[in-house]
Design a protein around this motif. Structure first.
Motif, short mmCIF file in Angstrom:
data_model
loop_
_atom_site.label_atom_id
_atom_site.label_comp_id
_atom_site.label_asym_id
_atom_site.label_seq_id
_atom_site.Cartn_x
_atom_site.Cartn_y
_atom_site.Cartn_z
N VAL A 1 -4.29 15.32 1.04
CA VAL A 1 -3.66 15.86 -0.17
C VAL A 1 -4.73 16.46 -1.05
N ASN A 2 -4.29 17.31 -2.01
CA ASN A 2 -5.22 17.86 -2.98
C ASN A 2 -5.09 17.08 -4.29
N PRO A 3 -5.95 17.35 -5.28
CA PRO A 3 -5.89 16.58 -6.53
C PRO A 3 -4.54 16.63 -7.24
N GLU A 4 -3.90 17.78 -7.26
CA GLU A 4 -2.62 17.89 -7.96
C GLU A 4 -1.54 17.08 -7.25
N TYR B 1 0.85 -1.19 0.00
CA TYR B 1 0.00 0.00 0.00
C TYR B 1 0.89 1.24 0.00
N GLY B 2 0.50 2.25 -0.76
CA GLY B 2 1.25 3.50 -0.77
C GLY B 2 0.35 4.69 -0.58
N GLY B 3 0.42 5.36 0.55
CA GLY B 3 -0.34 6.59 0.76
C GLY B 3 0.27 7.71 -0.07
N PRO B 4 -0.53 8.65 -0.57
CA PRO B 4 0.02 9.71 -1.42
C PRO B 4 1.10 10.55 -0.74
N LYS B 5 0.94 10.81 0.55
CA LYS B 5 1.96 11.61 1.25
C LYS B 5 3.28 10.85 1.36
N ASP B 6 3.21 9.54 1.56
CA ASP B 6 4.42 8.73 1.62
C ASP B 6 5.12 8.65 0.26
N ILE B 7 4.31 8.59 -0.80
CA ILE B 7 4.89 8.56 -2.15
C ILE B 7 5.59 9.88 -2.44
N LEU C 1 6.98 1.21 -11.84
CA LEU C 1 6.19 0.35 -10.96
C LEU C 1 4.76 0.24 -11.47
N ILE C 2 4.13 -0.88 -11.21
CA ILE C 2 2.73 -1.06 -11.55
C ILE C 2 1.89 -0.32 -10.50
N ILE C 3 0.86 0.37 -10.96
CA ILE C 3 -0.02 1.13 -10.06
C ILE C 3 -1.42 0.54 -10.12
N ALA D 1 1.82 12.21 -7.11
CA ALA D 1 2.19 10.94 -6.48
C ALA D 1 2.05 9.79 -7.48
N GLY D 2 0.93 9.74 -8.17
CA GLY D 2 0.72 8.67 -9.14
C GLY D 2 1.70 8.72 -10.29
N GLN D 3 1.98 9.92 -10.79
CA GLN D 3 2.90 10.05 -11.91
C GLN D 3 4.33 9.70 -11.50
#
Length: 291
Positions: free
Chosen positions: A145-148, A101-107, A162-164, A153-155
């Protein structure tokens, strides 16, 4: 295998050996979630992790997949994660995949170089809970986090190779924000362009902070048909290169699966047919739904 508290893992990790290298979720503030509220977040020690790997090796020496829990396992320092990955691949000779699992803030806290190293050492797939792409919804549910930031994080994961696997929650904006939630979530997922996308349907347990808001009448849940309309809108507006989509989680009213964009027309036709007939028999009964 000994686990602290209730253990959660993605549906696709059902047959994986699960190693609980962290306990709980460091963020642990989302108002719709109750999974880790009873836990105090901590990262297990090297000694604990080594003992757990040894126990896992006895339990399932031919494990092909391993999932690293709990909810914020990516919060572990990269150096320790690399040690864990190296030990896993050295110990489990049949190992093909490691997920987390990856939280956006950790990423966002890790560098591209760190993710490149994690991939090189065998980390394979990261599960990212996007939940919504709408700024008002994300703020309302205290995602942190906000949308951006979510897109960044995803990008960052995508650029590392890595696979998302992303997750969104149908109905998270309630009746008031259903259109904005669908539209903006489609935009954020499109910008991330994940290989996998899962849609859950909002179910709120009495222990969740959001439950009190619903009880006060300040948040109106979608009915099953409104949920399908929202899902249809999101799918119609998705622009992904190649993504395996699933809404077959136990919370969903209508199990669906598709490869996007290839199957978009077919899945939209299915939704249109179900919405047009409005036959409750097409939907999963409430007593069958659950997390």
């Amino acid at each position: 295998m000994h686990y602290e508290g209730i253990l959660y893992r993605p549906p696709s990790e059902a047959r994986s050996l699960i190693l609980q290298i962290t306990v709980g979720c460091r963020h642990n503030a989302c108002t719709f979630c109750t999974m880790y509220k009873e836990k105090t977040f901590r990262i297990k020690s090297r000694t604990e992790i080594k003992a757990m790997i040894a126990e896992g090796l006895i339990q399932n020496p031919r494990a092909e997949r391993i999932f690293l829990a709990d909810g914020d396992a990516l919060a572990v320092d990269t150096s320790l994660l690399l040690e864990i990955l190296d030990q896993l691949y050295a110990s489990f000779t049949c190992l093909q995949r490691v997920g987390i699992y990856g939280g956006p803030k950790d990423i966002l806290a890790k560098t591209p170089e760190e993710f490149a190293a994690l991939k090189a050492h065998g980390l394979t797939i990261v599960y990212l809970g996007v939940e919504s792409g709408n700024s008002e919804v994300l703020n309302f549910v205290r995602k942190g986090v906000n949308p951006e930031q979510m897109i960044n994080a995803g990008q960052k994961l995508r650029a590392s190779g890595l696979i998302i696997s992303c997750t969104v929650i149908i109905g998270l904006g309630g009746k008031a924000l259903t259109q904005a939630h669908a539209r903006d979530t489609a935009r954020v997922i499109s910008e991330i362009d994940p290989q996998y996308l899962g849609a859950l349907t909002l179910m709120v347990e009495p222990e969740a902070p959001l439950y009190e808001v619903i009880q006060r009448g300040e948040f109106q849940l979608l009915n099953p048909w409104e949920s399908l309309i929202e899902l249809r809108s999101m799918l119609e507006n998705l622009d992904v290169s190649h993504c395996i989509f699933r809404s077959n989680h136990a919370s969903n009213y209508l199990p669906l699966r598709a490869a996007l964009p290839e199957d978009r027309t077919s899945i939209l036709k299915t939704l249109d047919r179900v919405l047009e007939t409005s036959d409750p028999g097409e939907l999963r009964p409430d007593y069958w739904r659950g997390f």
